[in-house]
Design an enzyme around this catalytic site. Structure first.
Site, PDB file in Angstrom:
ATOM      1  CB  SER A   1     -21.913   1.997   2.129  1.00 12.29           C
ATOM      2  OG  SER A   1     -21.666   2.630   0.883  1.00 12.29           O
TER       3      SER A   1
ATOM      4  CE1 TYR B   1      -2.768  -3.269   0.434  1.00  8.92           C
ATOM      5  CE2 TYR B   1      -3.133  -2.737   2.740  1.00  8.92           C
ATOM      6  CZ  TYR B   1      -3.318  -3.579   1.660  1.00  8.92           C
ATOM      7  OH  TYR B   1      -4.073  -4.721   1.804  1.00  8.92           O
TER       8      TYR B   1
ATOM      9  N   PRO C   1     -14.968  -6.406   3.696  1.00 11.08           N
ATOM     10  CG  PRO C   1     -15.121  -5.791   5.952  1.00 11.08           C
ATOM     11  CD  PRO C   1     -14.153  -5.844   4.785  1.00 11.08           C
ATOM     12  CG  LEU C   2     -18.101  -2.438   4.760  1.00  4.64           C
ATOM     13  CD1 LEU C   2     -17.745  -1.011   5.179  1.00  4.64           C
ATOM     14  CD2 LEU C   2     -19.486  -2.815   5.291  1.00  4.64           C
TER      15      LEU C   2
ATOM     16  NE  ARG D   1     -11.808  -5.010  -3.816  1.00  2.55           N
ATOM     17  CZ  ARG D   1     -10.525  -4.973  -3.428  1.00  2.55           C
ATOM     18  NH1 ARG D   1     -10.001  -3.834  -3.061  1.00  2.55           N
ATOM     19  NH2 ARG D   1      -9.789  -6.054  -3.425  1.00  2.55           N
ATOM     20  N   GLY D   2     -16.990  -1.056  -0.326  1.00  2.00           N
ATOM     21  CA  GLY D   2     -17.858   0.115  -0.184  1.00  2.00           C
ATOM     22  C   GLY D   2     -19.206  -0.058  -0.846  1.00  2.00           C
ATOM     23  CG  PHE D   3     -21.706  -2.712  -4.208  1.00  4.23           C
ATOM     24  CD1 PHE D   3     -21.968  -1.978  -5.354  1.00  4.23           C
ATOM     25  CD2 PHE D   3     -22.638  -3.660  -3.805  1.00  4.23           C
ATOM     26  CE1 PHE D   3     -23.137  -2.195  -6.082  1.00  4.23           C
ATOM     27  CE2 PHE D   3     -23.801  -3.879  -4.523  1.00  4.23           C
ATOM     28  CZ  PHE D   3     -24.048  -3.148  -5.668  1.00  4.23           C
TER      29      PHE D   3
HETATM   30  N1  LIG Z   1      -5.244  -9.270   1.755  1.00  7.78           N
HETATM   31  C1  LIG Z   1      -5.597  -8.610   0.694  1.00  7.78           C
HETATM   32  O1  LIG Z   1      -5.258  -8.968  -0.436  1.00  7.78           O
HETATM   33  C2  LIG Z   1      -6.437  -7.367   0.838  1.00  7.78           C
HETATM   34  C3  LIG Z   1      -7.109  -6.838  -0.285  1.00  7.78           C
HETATM   35  C4  LIG Z   1      -7.889  -5.703  -0.090  1.00  7.78           C
HETATM   36  C5  LIG Z   1      -7.999  -5.127   1.145  1.00  7.78           C
HETATM   37  N2  LIG Z   1      -7.312  -5.646   2.213  1.00  7.78           N
HETATM   38  C6  LIG Z   1      -7.406  -5.030   3.554  1.00  7.78           C
HETATM   39  O2  LIG Z   1      -8.754  -5.039   3.961  1.00  7.78           O
HETATM   40  C7  LIG Z   1      -9.167  -3.728   4.349  1.00  7.78           C
HETATM   41  C8  LIG Z   1     -10.652  -3.559   4.098  1.00  7.78           C
HETATM   42  O3  LIG Z   1     -11.005  -3.798   2.763  1.00  7.78           O
HETATM   43  P1  LIG Z   1     -11.321  -2.631   1.734  1.00  7.78           P
HETATM   44  O4  LIG Z   1     -10.915  -1.333   2.306  1.00  7.78           O
HETATM   45  O5  LIG Z   1     -10.737  -3.081   0.447  1.00  7.78           O
HETATM   46  O6  LIG Z   1     -12.896  -2.721   1.501  1.00  7.78           O
HETATM   47  P2  LIG Z   1     -14.185  -2.466   2.411  1.00  7.78           P
HETATM   48  O7  LIG Z   1     -13.803  -2.431   3.823  1.00  7.78           O
HETATM   49  O8  LIG Z   1     -15.180  -3.458   1.966  1.00  7.78           O
HETATM   50  O9  LIG Z   1     -14.687  -1.051   1.894  1.00  7.78           O
HETATM   51  C9  LIG Z   1     -13.940   0.121   1.961  1.00  7.78           C
HETATM   52  C10 LIG Z   1     -14.762   1.221   1.313  1.00  7.78           C
HETATM   53  O10 LIG Z   1     -15.979   1.372   2.039  1.00  7.78           O
HETATM   54  C11 LIG Z   1     -16.144   2.706   2.481  1.00  7.78           C
HETATM   55  N3  LIG Z   1     -16.780   2.648   3.799  1.00  7.78           N
HETATM   56  C12 LIG Z   1     -16.288   2.118   4.943  1.00  7.78           C
HETATM   57  N4  LIG Z   1     -17.190   2.187   5.939  1.00  7.78           N
HETATM   58  C13 LIG Z   1     -18.280   2.793   5.407  1.00  7.78           C
HETATM   59  C14 LIG Z   1     -19.530   3.177   5.950  1.00  7.78           C
HETATM   60  N5  LIG Z   1     -19.844   2.912   7.210  1.00  7.78           N
HETATM   61  N6  LIG Z   1     -20.418   3.803   5.129  1.00  7.78           N
HETATM   62  C15 LIG Z   1     -20.115   4.054   3.833  1.00  7.78           C
HETATM   63  N7  LIG Z   1     -18.937   3.704   3.264  1.00  7.78           N
HETATM   64  C16 LIG Z   1     -18.035   3.086   4.054  1.00  7.78           C
HETATM   65  C17 LIG Z   1     -14.747   3.295   2.506  1.00  7.78           C
HETATM   66  O11 LIG Z   1     -14.826   4.684   2.346  1.00  7.78           O
HETATM   67  P3  LIG Z   1     -13.638   5.708   2.719  1.00  7.78           P
HETATM   68  O12 LIG Z   1     -12.370   5.078   2.194  1.00  7.78           O
HETATM   69  O13 LIG Z   1     -14.006   6.916   1.978  1.00  7.78           O
HETATM   70  O14 LIG Z   1     -13.613   5.877   4.175  1.00  7.78           O
HETATM   71  C18 LIG Z   1     -14.103   2.590   1.306  1.00  7.78           C
HETATM   72  O15 LIG Z   1     -14.493   3.220   0.112  1.00  7.78           O
HETATM   73  C19 LIG Z   1      -8.248  -2.818   3.547  1.00  7.78           C
HETATM   74  O16 LIG Z   1      -8.183  -1.524   4.090  1.00  7.78           O
HETATM   75  C20 LIG Z   1      -6.952  -3.576   3.592  1.00  7.78           C
HETATM   76  O17 LIG Z   1      -6.279  -3.300   4.815  1.00  7.78           O
HETATM   77  C21 LIG Z   1      -6.558  -6.764   2.070  1.00  7.78           C
END
Ligand SMILES: NC(=O)c1ccc[n+]([C@@H]2O[C@H](COP(=O)([O-])OP(=O)(O)OC[C@H]3O[C@@H](n4cnc5c(N)ncnc54)[C@H](OP(=O)(O)O)[C@@H]3O)[C@@H](O)[C@H]2O)c1
Length: 333
Positions: A218, A61, A211-212, A214-216
Protein backbone atom coordinates in the site's frame (compact mmCIF):
# COMPACT_ATOMS: atom_id res chain seq x y z
CA UNK A 1 -18.16 -9.08 -8.06
CA UNK A 2 -17.27 -11.64 -10.68
CA UNK A 3 -17.55 -15.24 -9.48
CA UNK A 4 -14.86 -17.82 -10.13
CA UNK A 5 -14.59 -21.57 -9.71
CA UNK A 6 -12.20 -22.57 -6.97
CA UNK A 7 -10.97 -26.07 -7.70
CA UNK A 8 -12.91 -28.73 -9.57
CA UNK A 9 -15.42 -29.89 -6.96
CA UNK A 10 -18.05 -27.18 -7.48
CA UNK A 11 -17.00 -24.40 -5.08
CA UNK A 12 -17.70 -20.96 -6.59
CA UNK A 13 -16.30 -17.87 -4.84
CA UNK A 14 -16.03 -14.14 -5.57
CA UNK A 15 -12.81 -13.22 -7.37
CA UNK A 16 -11.53 -11.59 -4.15
CA UNK A 17 -12.13 -12.75 -0.56
CA UNK A 18 -11.76 -11.04 2.80
CA UNK A 19 -8.93 -11.97 5.16
CA UNK A 20 -10.13 -11.56 8.74
CA UNK A 21 -6.93 -12.32 10.68
CA UNK A 22 -6.18 -8.70 11.57
CA UNK A 23 -9.64 -8.25 13.09
CA UNK A 24 -8.34 -9.76 16.35
CA UNK A 25 -4.92 -10.02 17.90
CA UNK A 26 -3.17 -13.35 18.26
CA UNK A 27 -1.47 -14.84 21.32
CA UNK A 28 -1.54 -11.50 23.18
CA UNK A 29 0.01 -9.69 20.20
CA UNK A 30 -1.47 -7.24 17.74
CA UNK A 31 -1.02 -8.43 14.18
CA UNK A 32 -1.50 -5.25 12.16
CA UNK A 33 -2.25 -2.68 14.84
CA UNK A 34 -5.26 -2.35 17.11
CA UNK A 35 -8.60 -3.66 15.92
CA UNK A 36 -12.01 -2.16 16.58
CA UNK A 37 -14.72 -4.84 16.85
CA UNK A 38 -17.59 -2.67 15.60
CA UNK A 39 -15.64 -1.57 12.52
CA UNK A 40 -14.50 -5.15 11.87
CA UNK A 41 -18.09 -6.39 11.94
CA UNK A 42 -19.19 -3.47 9.73
CA UNK A 43 -16.44 -4.48 7.29
CA UNK A 44 -17.75 -8.05 7.11
CA UNK A 45 -21.28 -6.72 6.49
CA UNK A 46 -20.12 -4.23 3.84
CA UNK A 47 -18.17 -6.98 2.13
CA UNK A 48 -21.35 -9.03 1.73
CA UNK A 49 -23.19 -6.00 0.28
CA UNK A 50 -20.45 -5.71 -2.35
CA UNK A 51 -20.53 -9.43 -3.18
CA UNK A 52 -17.51 -10.30 -1.06
CA UNK A 53 -18.95 -13.16 0.95
CA UNK A 54 -15.79 -15.32 1.11
CA UNK A 55 -14.31 -14.93 4.60
CA UNK A 56 -10.97 -16.34 5.72
CA UNK A 57 -10.20 -17.15 9.35
CA UNK A 58 -8.42 -19.82 11.43
CA UNK A 59 -8.72 -21.27 14.92
CA UNK A 60 -5.21 -19.89 15.49
CA UNK A 61 -6.33 -16.28 15.13
CA UNK A 62 -7.04 -15.01 18.61
CA UNK A 63 -6.86 -18.01 19.24
CA UNK A 64 -10.51 -18.83 18.68
CA UNK A 65 -11.90 -15.32 19.16
CA UNK A 66 -11.53 -14.52 15.46
CA UNK A 67 -13.93 -17.35 14.60
CA UNK A 68 -16.23 -16.10 17.37
CA UNK A 69 -16.18 -12.61 15.85
CA UNK A 70 -17.19 -14.09 12.51
CA UNK A 71 -20.03 -15.98 14.21
CA UNK A 72 -21.24 -12.66 15.63
CA UNK A 73 -20.98 -10.87 12.29
CA UNK A 74 -22.67 -13.60 10.25
CA UNK A 75 -25.41 -14.50 12.77
CA UNK A 76 -28.76 -14.89 11.08
CA UNK A 77 -27.14 -14.74 7.63
CA UNK A 78 -24.66 -17.60 7.84
CA UNK A 79 -25.83 -19.19 4.58
CA UNK A 80 -25.07 -15.98 2.68
CA UNK A 81 -21.38 -16.37 3.49
CA UNK A 82 -18.68 -18.85 2.49
CA UNK A 83 -16.60 -19.54 5.59
CA UNK A 84 -13.04 -20.81 5.29
CA UNK A 85 -11.17 -21.75 8.46
CA UNK A 86 -8.01 -23.66 9.32
CA UNK A 87 -6.50 -25.96 11.94
CA UNK A 88 -3.08 -27.46 12.55
CA UNK A 89 -1.36 -25.34 15.18
CA UNK A 90 -2.37 -27.09 18.38
CA UNK A 91 -4.76 -25.22 20.65
CA UNK A 92 -4.96 -26.97 24.03
CA UNK A 93 -7.96 -27.58 26.28
CA UNK A 94 -7.34 -24.22 28.00
CA UNK A 95 -7.68 -22.51 24.60
CA UNK A 96 -3.96 -21.73 24.51
CA UNK A 97 -1.69 -22.07 21.46
CA UNK A 98 1.07 -24.59 22.22
CA UNK A 99 2.95 -23.68 18.98
CA UNK A 100 3.19 -27.41 18.21
CA UNK A 101 1.64 -28.90 15.10
CA UNK A 102 -1.23 -31.37 15.46
CA UNK A 103 -3.00 -32.97 12.54
CA UNK A 104 -3.52 -36.55 13.67
CA UNK A 105 -6.98 -37.99 13.16
CA UNK A 106 -8.23 -37.44 16.72
CA UNK A 107 -7.06 -33.82 16.71
CA UNK A 108 -8.61 -33.06 13.30
CA UNK A 109 -12.00 -34.18 14.61
CA UNK A 110 -11.62 -32.21 17.83
CA UNK A 111 -10.47 -29.05 16.07
CA UNK A 112 -13.34 -29.24 13.57
CA UNK A 113 -15.96 -29.56 16.33
CA UNK A 114 -14.44 -26.57 18.12
CA UNK A 115 -14.41 -24.45 14.95
CA UNK A 116 -18.02 -25.37 14.18
CA UNK A 117 -18.97 -24.31 17.69
CA UNK A 118 -17.00 -21.05 17.58
CA UNK A 119 -18.25 -20.13 14.11
CA UNK A 120 -21.84 -20.80 15.24
CA UNK A 121 -22.50 -23.08 12.31
CA UNK A 122 -23.01 -26.75 11.49
CA UNK A 123 -20.83 -26.70 8.37
CA UNK A 124 -17.53 -25.20 7.24
CA UNK A 125 -17.40 -24.33 3.54
CA UNK A 126 -13.65 -24.75 3.15
CA UNK A 127 -11.52 -26.41 5.82
CA UNK A 128 -7.76 -26.02 5.48
CA UNK A 129 -4.86 -27.81 7.08
CA UNK A 130 -2.96 -24.67 8.19
CA UNK A 131 0.50 -26.28 8.30
CA UNK A 132 1.73 -29.81 7.79
CA UNK A 133 2.26 -31.76 11.03
CA UNK A 134 5.69 -33.39 10.56
CA UNK A 135 4.68 -36.25 12.89
CA UNK A 136 1.55 -37.19 10.93
CA UNK A 137 1.48 -38.43 7.34
CA UNK A 138 -0.66 -36.06 5.27
CA UNK A 139 -2.67 -39.13 4.19
CA UNK A 140 -3.94 -39.60 7.78
CA UNK A 141 -4.86 -35.93 8.07
CA UNK A 142 -6.72 -35.83 4.77
CA UNK A 143 -8.48 -39.11 5.51
CA UNK A 144 -9.84 -37.53 8.71
CA UNK A 145 -10.86 -34.39 6.79
CA UNK A 146 -12.56 -36.61 4.21
CA UNK A 147 -14.64 -38.17 6.99
CA UNK A 148 -15.76 -34.67 7.99
CA UNK A 149 -16.96 -34.16 4.41
CA UNK A 150 -18.90 -37.45 4.53
CA UNK A 151 -20.50 -36.33 7.81
CA UNK A 152 -21.61 -33.05 6.19
CA UNK A 153 -19.51 -30.94 8.58
CA UNK A 154 -17.12 -29.73 5.88
CA UNK A 155 -17.93 -29.02 2.21
CA UNK A 156 -14.47 -28.70 0.66
CA UNK A 157 -10.89 -29.42 1.73
CA UNK A 158 -7.84 -27.17 1.47
CA UNK A 159 -4.17 -27.13 2.43
CA UNK A 160 -1.89 -24.25 3.32
CA UNK A 161 1.84 -23.80 2.66
CA UNK A 162 2.52 -27.27 1.31
CA UNK A 163 4.92 -28.60 -1.32
CA UNK A 164 3.91 -29.96 -4.72
CA UNK A 165 4.68 -33.48 -3.49
CA UNK A 166 2.41 -33.10 -0.44
CA UNK A 167 -0.36 -31.72 -2.65
CA UNK A 168 -0.19 -34.82 -4.86
CA UNK A 169 -0.20 -37.22 -1.89
CA UNK A 170 -3.16 -35.44 -0.29
CA UNK A 171 -5.12 -35.17 -3.53
CA UNK A 172 -4.83 -38.95 -4.00
CA UNK A 173 -6.76 -39.46 -0.73
CA UNK A 174 -9.54 -36.88 -1.24
CA UNK A 175 -9.89 -34.19 -3.92
CA UNK A 176 -8.26 -31.00 -2.70
CA UNK A 177 -10.24 -27.88 -3.65
CA UNK A 178 -7.78 -25.12 -2.75
CA UNK A 179 -4.24 -24.49 -1.63
CA UNK A 180 -3.53 -21.27 0.25
CA UNK A 181 -0.03 -19.84 0.26
CA UNK A 182 1.51 -16.40 0.57
CA UNK A 183 1.62 -14.86 -2.89
CA UNK A 184 2.12 -11.30 -4.08
CA UNK A 185 4.35 -9.19 -6.30
CA UNK A 186 6.92 -9.46 -3.48
CA UNK A 187 6.44 -13.17 -2.75
CA UNK A 188 6.51 -15.56 -5.66
CA UNK A 189 8.18 -18.62 -4.15
CA UNK A 190 5.04 -20.70 -4.87
CA UNK A 191 5.61 -19.97 -8.54
CA UNK A 192 9.34 -20.69 -8.27
CA UNK A 193 8.60 -24.05 -6.57
CA UNK A 194 6.23 -25.14 -9.36
CA UNK A 195 3.17 -25.06 -7.08
CA UNK A 196 1.03 -23.09 -9.57
CA UNK A 197 1.77 -25.63 -12.33
CA UNK A 198 0.91 -28.55 -10.05
CA UNK A 199 -2.38 -26.93 -9.04
CA UNK A 200 -3.31 -26.26 -12.64
CA UNK A 201 -2.52 -29.83 -13.61
CA UNK A 202 -4.63 -31.24 -10.76
CA UNK A 203 -7.49 -28.72 -11.11
CA UNK A 204 -6.94 -27.27 -7.63
CA UNK A 205 -7.65 -23.60 -6.89
CA UNK A 206 -5.02 -21.22 -5.51
CA UNK A 207 -5.82 -18.70 -2.78
CA UNK A 208 -3.23 -15.98 -2.18
CA UNK A 209 -2.77 -14.86 1.40
CA UNK A 210 -0.99 -11.61 2.25
CA UNK A 211 -1.49 -10.42 -1.36
CA UNK A 212 -0.58 -6.90 -0.21
CA UNK A 213 2.67 -8.12 1.31
CA UNK A 214 1.13 -7.65 4.77
CA UNK A 215 0.27 -4.06 3.92
CA UNK A 216 3.72 -3.13 2.56
CA UNK A 217 2.46 -2.73 -1.01
CA UNK A 218 0.00 0.00 0.00
CA UNK A 219 3.03 2.28 0.47
CA UNK A 220 1.80 3.57 3.80
CA UNK A 221 4.86 2.25 5.64
CA UNK A 222 7.93 4.40 5.04
CA UNK A 223 10.22 2.90 7.67
CA UNK A 224 10.30 -0.17 9.97
CA UNK A 225 9.85 2.35 12.81
CA UNK A 226 6.33 3.07 11.53
CA UNK A 227 5.35 -0.29 13.03
CA UNK A 228 4.08 -0.33 16.61
CA UNK A 229 6.34 -2.15 19.08
CA UNK A 230 3.95 -5.12 19.30
CA UNK A 231 3.17 -5.28 15.56
CA UNK A 232 3.78 -8.84 14.32
CA UNK A 233 5.64 -7.56 11.23
CA UNK A 234 8.61 -6.48 13.35
CA UNK A 235 9.55 -10.20 13.54
CA UNK A 236 9.70 -10.56 9.74
CA UNK A 237 13.12 -10.11 8.02
CA UNK A 238 11.39 -8.53 5.01
CA UNK A 239 10.39 -5.61 7.24
CA UNK A 240 13.82 -5.20 8.83
CA UNK A 241 16.84 -2.96 8.20
CA UNK A 242 18.31 -2.51 4.72
CA UNK A 243 15.93 -5.05 3.15
CA UNK A 244 12.95 -2.85 3.99
CA UNK A 245 14.47 0.08 2.09
CA UNK A 246 15.49 -2.08 -0.90
CA UNK A 247 11.89 -3.26 -1.12
CA UNK A 248 10.70 0.34 -0.86
CA UNK A 249 12.73 1.17 -4.00
CA UNK A 250 10.99 -1.65 -5.90
CA UNK A 251 7.64 -0.45 -4.60
CA UNK A 252 8.32 3.06 -5.94
CA UNK A 253 8.42 1.56 -9.46
CA UNK A 254 5.15 -0.27 -8.86
CA UNK A 255 3.64 3.00 -7.65
CA UNK A 256 4.74 4.77 -10.85
CA UNK A 257 2.80 2.21 -12.90
CA UNK A 258 -0.21 2.50 -10.57
CA UNK A 259 -0.19 6.30 -10.92
CA UNK A 260 -0.19 6.00 -14.72
CA UNK A 261 -3.22 3.73 -14.47
CA UNK A 262 -4.87 6.00 -11.91
CA UNK A 263 -5.25 3.21 -9.39
CA UNK A 264 -3.55 2.65 -6.05
CA UNK A 265 -0.55 0.34 -5.69
CA UNK A 266 -2.72 -1.98 -3.54
CA UNK A 267 -5.30 -2.17 -6.31
CA UNK A 268 -2.68 -2.84 -8.96
CA UNK A 269 -1.12 -5.61 -6.84
CA UNK A 270 -4.53 -7.27 -6.33
CA UNK A 271 -5.39 -6.98 -10.03
CA UNK A 272 -2.06 -8.68 -10.82
CA UNK A 273 -2.90 -11.62 -8.51
CA UNK A 274 -6.35 -11.98 -10.10
CA UNK A 275 -4.86 -11.83 -13.60
CA UNK A 276 -2.64 -14.78 -12.64
CA UNK A 277 -5.81 -16.85 -12.07
CA UNK A 278 -5.44 -16.71 -8.28
CA UNK A 279 -8.02 -15.65 -5.66
CA UNK A 280 -6.53 -13.01 -3.32
CA UNK A 281 -7.86 -12.62 0.22
CA UNK A 282 -6.54 -9.20 1.25
CA UNK A 283 -6.89 -8.63 4.97
CA UNK A 284 -8.49 -5.54 6.38
CA UNK A 285 -10.46 -4.54 9.41
CA UNK A 286 -11.90 -1.33 7.94
CA UNK A 287 -14.50 -0.54 5.31
CA UNK A 288 -12.38 2.08 3.56
CA UNK A 289 -9.67 -0.39 2.54
CA UNK A 290 -12.23 -3.10 1.79
CA UNK A 291 -14.00 -0.87 -0.76
CA UNK A 292 -10.69 0.08 -2.36
CA UNK A 293 -9.67 -3.58 -2.59
CA UNK A 294 -12.95 -4.79 -4.05
CA UNK A 295 -12.77 -2.02 -6.68
CA UNK A 296 -9.54 -3.66 -7.87
CA UNK A 297 -11.57 -6.56 -9.26
CA UNK A 298 -12.72 -4.18 -12.05
CA UNK A 299 -9.17 -3.56 -13.28
CA UNK A 300 -8.21 -5.52 -16.40
CA UNK A 301 -4.50 -6.07 -17.01
CA UNK A 302 -3.14 -7.21 -20.35
CA UNK A 303 -0.09 -9.40 -20.98
CA UNK A 304 2.03 -6.26 -21.49
CA UNK A 305 0.95 -4.90 -18.08
CA UNK A 306 1.84 -8.18 -16.40
CA UNK A 307 5.22 -8.28 -18.14
CA UNK A 308 5.97 -4.70 -17.08
CA UNK A 309 5.06 -5.37 -13.44
CA UNK A 310 7.01 -8.61 -13.36
CA UNK A 311 10.05 -6.88 -14.85
CA UNK A 312 10.15 -4.64 -11.77
CA UNK A 313 10.40 -7.65 -9.42
CA UNK A 314 11.44 -10.63 -11.57
CA UNK A 315 11.20 -14.17 -10.21
CA UNK A 316 14.12 -14.82 -7.91
CA UNK A 317 14.44 -11.23 -6.67
CA UNK A 318 15.66 -11.16 -3.08
CA UNK A 319 12.96 -9.43 -1.03
CA UNK A 320 13.83 -10.98 2.36
CA UNK A 321 12.32 -13.89 4.27
CA UNK A 322 8.60 -13.61 4.94
CA UNK A 323 8.77 -15.22 8.40
CA UNK A 324 11.32 -15.53 11.18
CA UNK A 325 13.33 -18.77 11.36
CA UNK A 326 10.65 -20.80 13.16
CA UNK A 327 7.99 -19.59 10.72
CA UNK A 328 10.13 -20.52 7.72
CA UNK A 329 10.75 -24.00 9.18
CA UNK A 330 6.99 -24.58 9.42
CA UNK A 331 6.67 -24.25 5.65
CA UNK A 332 6.67 -27.58 3.79
CA UNK A 333 9.12 -27.16 0.89
N1 LIG B 1 -2.56 -19.55 5.56
C1 LIG B 1 -1.76 -18.81 6.26
O1 LIG B 1 -0.79 -19.27 6.85
C2 LIG B 1 -2.03 -17.33 6.37
C3 LIG B 1 -1.02 -16.46 6.82
C4 LIG B 1 -1.32 -15.10 6.87
C5 LIG B 1 -2.54 -14.63 6.50
N2 LIG B 1 -3.52 -15.50 6.09
C6 LIG B 1 -4.86 -15.02 5.70
O2 LIG B 1 -4.72 -14.12 4.62
C7 LIG B 1 -5.38 -12.88 4.92
C8 LIG B 1 -4.68 -11.75 4.20
O3 LIG B 1 -3.32 -11.65 4.52
P1 LIG B 1 -2.75 -10.56 5.52
O4 LIG B 1 -3.86 -9.89 6.23
O5 LIG B 1 -1.70 -11.25 6.29
O6 LIG B 1 -1.95 -9.55 4.58
P2 LIG B 1 -2.35 -8.50 3.44
O7 LIG B 1 -3.71 -8.77 2.98
O8 LIG B 1 -1.25 -8.54 2.46
O9 LIG B 1 -2.24 -7.11 4.20
C9 LIG B 1 -2.99 -6.76 5.31
C10 LIG B 1 -2.54 -5.38 5.75
O10 LIG B 1 -2.77 -4.46 4.69
C11 LIG B 1 -3.58 -3.38 5.13
N3 LIG B 1 -4.46 -3.02 4.01
C12 LIG B 1 -5.42 -3.77 3.43
N4 LIG B 1 -5.98 -3.13 2.39
C13 LIG B 1 -5.34 -1.93 2.32
C14 LIG B 1 -5.50 -0.81 1.46
N5 LIG B 1 -6.37 -0.82 0.46
N6 LIG B 1 -4.70 0.27 1.68
C15 LIG B 1 -3.79 0.27 2.68
N7 LIG B 1 -3.60 -0.77 3.52
C16 LIG B 1 -4.38 -1.85 3.33
C17 LIG B 1 -4.32 -3.90 6.34
O11 LIG B 1 -4.66 -2.82 7.17
P3 LIG B 1 -5.78 -2.89 8.33
O12 LIG B 1 -5.57 -4.20 9.04
O13 LIG B 1 -5.45 -1.74 9.17
O14 LIG B 1 -7.10 -2.82 7.69
C18 LIG B 1 -3.27 -4.83 6.97
O15 LIG B 1 -2.33 -4.07 7.69
C19 LIG B 1 -5.35 -12.82 6.44
O16 LIG B 1 -6.31 -11.93 6.94
C20 LIG B 1 -5.59 -14.26 6.80
O17 LIG B 1 -6.98 -14.54 6.76
C21 LIG B 1 -3.27 -16.83 6.00
Amino acid sequence: MKLVKLGSQGLVVPSLGLGCMGMTGMAHMDIYGKADEAEAIATIHRSLELGGNFLDTADLYGPLINEQLIAKATKGRRDNYLLATKFGWEIDDNDQITWKFRADKAYVKKAAERSLHNLGTDYIDLYYLHRLDPKTPVEETVEAMSELVKEGKVRYIGLSEVSAETIRRAHAIHPITAVQTEYSLFERSAEEAGILQTLEELGIGFVAYSPLGRGFISGELKSPDDLAQDDFRRSIPRFQGEQFYKNLELLAEIQTIANEKQVTSSQLALAWVIAKGVVPIPGTKRRKYLEENIAATEIRLGADDLARLEAVIPLGTETGDRYDQAGMQAIDR
